[in-house]
Design a protein around this motif. Structure first.
Motif, mmCIF file in Angstrom:
data_model
loop_
_atom_site.group_PDB
_atom_site.id
_atom_site.type_symbol
_atom_site.label_atom_id
_atom_site.label_comp_id
_atom_site.label_asym_id
_atom_site.label_seq_id
_atom_site.Cartn_x
_atom_site.Cartn_y
_atom_site.Cartn_z
ATOM 1 N N LEU A 5 0.855 -1.185 0.000
ATOM 2 C CA LEU A 5 0.000 0.000 0.000
ATOM 3 C C LEU A 5 0.889 1.232 0.000
ATOM 4 O O LEU A 5 1.196 1.806 1.043
ATOM 5 N N ASP A 6 1.286 1.679 -1.194
ATOM 6 C CA ASP A 6 2.305 2.719 -1.260
ATOM 7 C C ASP A 6 1.784 4.121 -0.975
ATOM 8 O O ASP A 6 2.556 5.087 -0.984
ATOM 9 N N THR A 7 0.465 4.255 -0.736
ATOM 10 C CA THR A 7 -0.064 5.564 -0.323
ATOM 11 C C THR A 7 -0.058 5.726 1.190
ATOM 12 O O THR A 7 -0.262 6.824 1.699
ATOM 13 N N VAL A 8 0.142 4.616 1.920
ATOM 14 C CA VAL A 8 0.137 4.665 3.383
ATOM 15 C C VAL A 8 1.415 5.324 3.884
ATOM 16 O O VAL A 8 2.523 4.924 3.519
ATOM 17 N N ARG A 9 1.245 6.334 4.718
ATOM 18 C CA ARG A 9 2.383 7.078 5.252
ATOM 19 C C ARG A 9 2.584 6.845 6.744
ATOM 20 O O ARG A 9 3.615 7.225 7.299
ATOM 21 N N GLY A 26 -9.586 8.220 5.064
ATOM 22 C CA GLY A 26 -8.173 8.090 4.770
ATOM 23 C C GLY A 26 -7.436 7.098 5.643
ATOM 24 O O GLY A 26 -6.228 6.900 5.468
ATOM 25 N N PRO A 40 -5.216 -2.825 -4.333
ATOM 26 C CA PRO A 40 -4.909 -1.418 -4.042
ATOM 27 C C PRO A 40 -6.020 -0.732 -3.250
ATOM 28 O O PRO A 40 -7.211 -1.014 -3.436
ATOM 29 N N ASP A 42 -6.028 3.075 -2.773
ATOM 30 C CA ASP A 42 -5.301 4.322 -2.972
ATOM 31 C C ASP A 42 -5.811 5.475 -2.114
ATOM 32 O O ASP A 42 -5.135 6.508 -2.013
ATOM 33 N N HIS A 43 -6.979 5.320 -1.503
ATOM 34 C CA HIS A 43 -7.509 6.396 -0.670
ATOM 35 C C HIS A 43 -6.935 6.379 0.741
ATOM 36 O O HIS A 43 -7.175 7.311 1.521
ATOM 37 N N ASP A 45 -4.088 6.570 3.714
ATOM 38 C CA ASP A 45 -2.750 7.062 4.062
ATOM 39 C C ASP A 45 -2.351 6.689 5.488
ATOM 40 O O ASP A 45 -1.256 7.000 5.936
#
Length: 283
Positions: A5-9, A26, A40, A42-43, A45
């Motif tokens: 999950l490359d949108t997860v920060r 989010g 995925p 993508d929403h 983070d």
């Protein structure tokens, strides 16, 4: 932390209930993660890891059996009469728990998944093939929900799912556990399933419960949400026919694993076998 999950920060390791206040737009609750990491999102983070809250997986209470949302499928399947329950042994007079392992075997999942996926995740996905959800509905369990604003509420699982992937869980809420009432842990049960292929997704699953004279049949996999048929006694063939006929046509699920007319037909055959089991006292 490297994840798909490359949108997860951020990954929050929840230590107390206050940490769950971050659940919202989010963000997503992380337990087993078998669905989160399967496609995925993508929403997202932020992930809120609830496994660090340290909830006991299975707890015997005066009310019955409490199953944590973070209980793995392996632990759930292992909760059978006479099996060890933490430092205790599960009551030998709780035959209702036999549905747990049967439900897990109806899932198209390896034992590796069993050791990671959670009961709460299976319920919250609200999928027609959610066999663990079906077993808890069959035993008339409640979900213990922690709302975002605080406090606690109960939701009967038979009313939890409204359609494929849809439920009545309020936004920002977290399921804490599931409570199976004591009377239904003592119940006789019966389980039947069918699929188009030996290792394919279940096309229909029918579970029965008999407590005293009353009976309940729970239909999953064949329907867009669990359907419960309640009877004052084991139903006759005509009573079963009438009850099944009252299921709305749009409830029967349609996907590559089975057409609605086939699902409706085989569900009747499975229901006949379950009713026969309950009437004769077999499980």
């Amino acid at each position: 932390m490297d994840v798909d999950l490359d949108t997860v920060r951020e990954v929050v390791l929840a230590r107390r209930r206050a940490d769950l206040a971050q659940v919202g737009a989010g963000s997503a609750v992380l337990a087993g993660g078998t669905f989160l990491y399967s496609e995925p999102h993508d929403h997202l983070d932020r992930l809120i890891d609830i496994t660090t809250l340290g909830w006991p997986s299975l707890v015997e209470t005066a009310e019955g059996l409490e199953i944590a949302a973070t209980c793995t499928l392996a632990e759930f399947a292992g909760a059978r009469p006479g099996r060890e329950l933490g430092s205790k042994t599960l009551r030998p007079d709780w035959p209702g728990t036999e549905l747990f392992a049967q439900a897990c075997r109806a899932l198209l999942a390896s034992h590796k998944i069993w050791r990671t996926a959670t009961v709460g995740g299976n319920v919250c996905l609200s999928l027609p093939a959610g066999a663990v959800l079906g077993a808890l509905v069959a035993l008339d369990a409640d979900a213990v929900v922690w709302p975002h604003e605080g406090g606690e509420r109960r939701i009967a699982l038979r009313h939890f799912v409204t359609g494929p992937g849809m439920s009545v869980l309020p936004p920002g809420s977290v399921i804490r556990s599931f409570v199976v009432p004591l009377r239904n842990l003592h119940a006789r049960t019966s389980f039947r399933k069918i699929a188009l292929a030996p290792l394919g997704r279940s096309g229909s699953v029918v579970m029965g419960r008999r407590t005293g004279d009353t009976c309940a049949l729970t239909i999953t996999a064949a329907t867009t949400r669990p359907v419960v048929l309640d009877f004052d006694r084991p139903p006759s063939a005509n009573e079963l026919t009438s009850a099944l006929a009252e299921i709305p046509p749009n409830i029967w699920f349609d996907d590559p694993h089975g057409a609605p007319d086939w699902r409706r037909h085989v569900t009747r055959l499975l229901a006949d076998e379950v009713v026969a089991d309950l009437a004769e006292g077999r499980s």
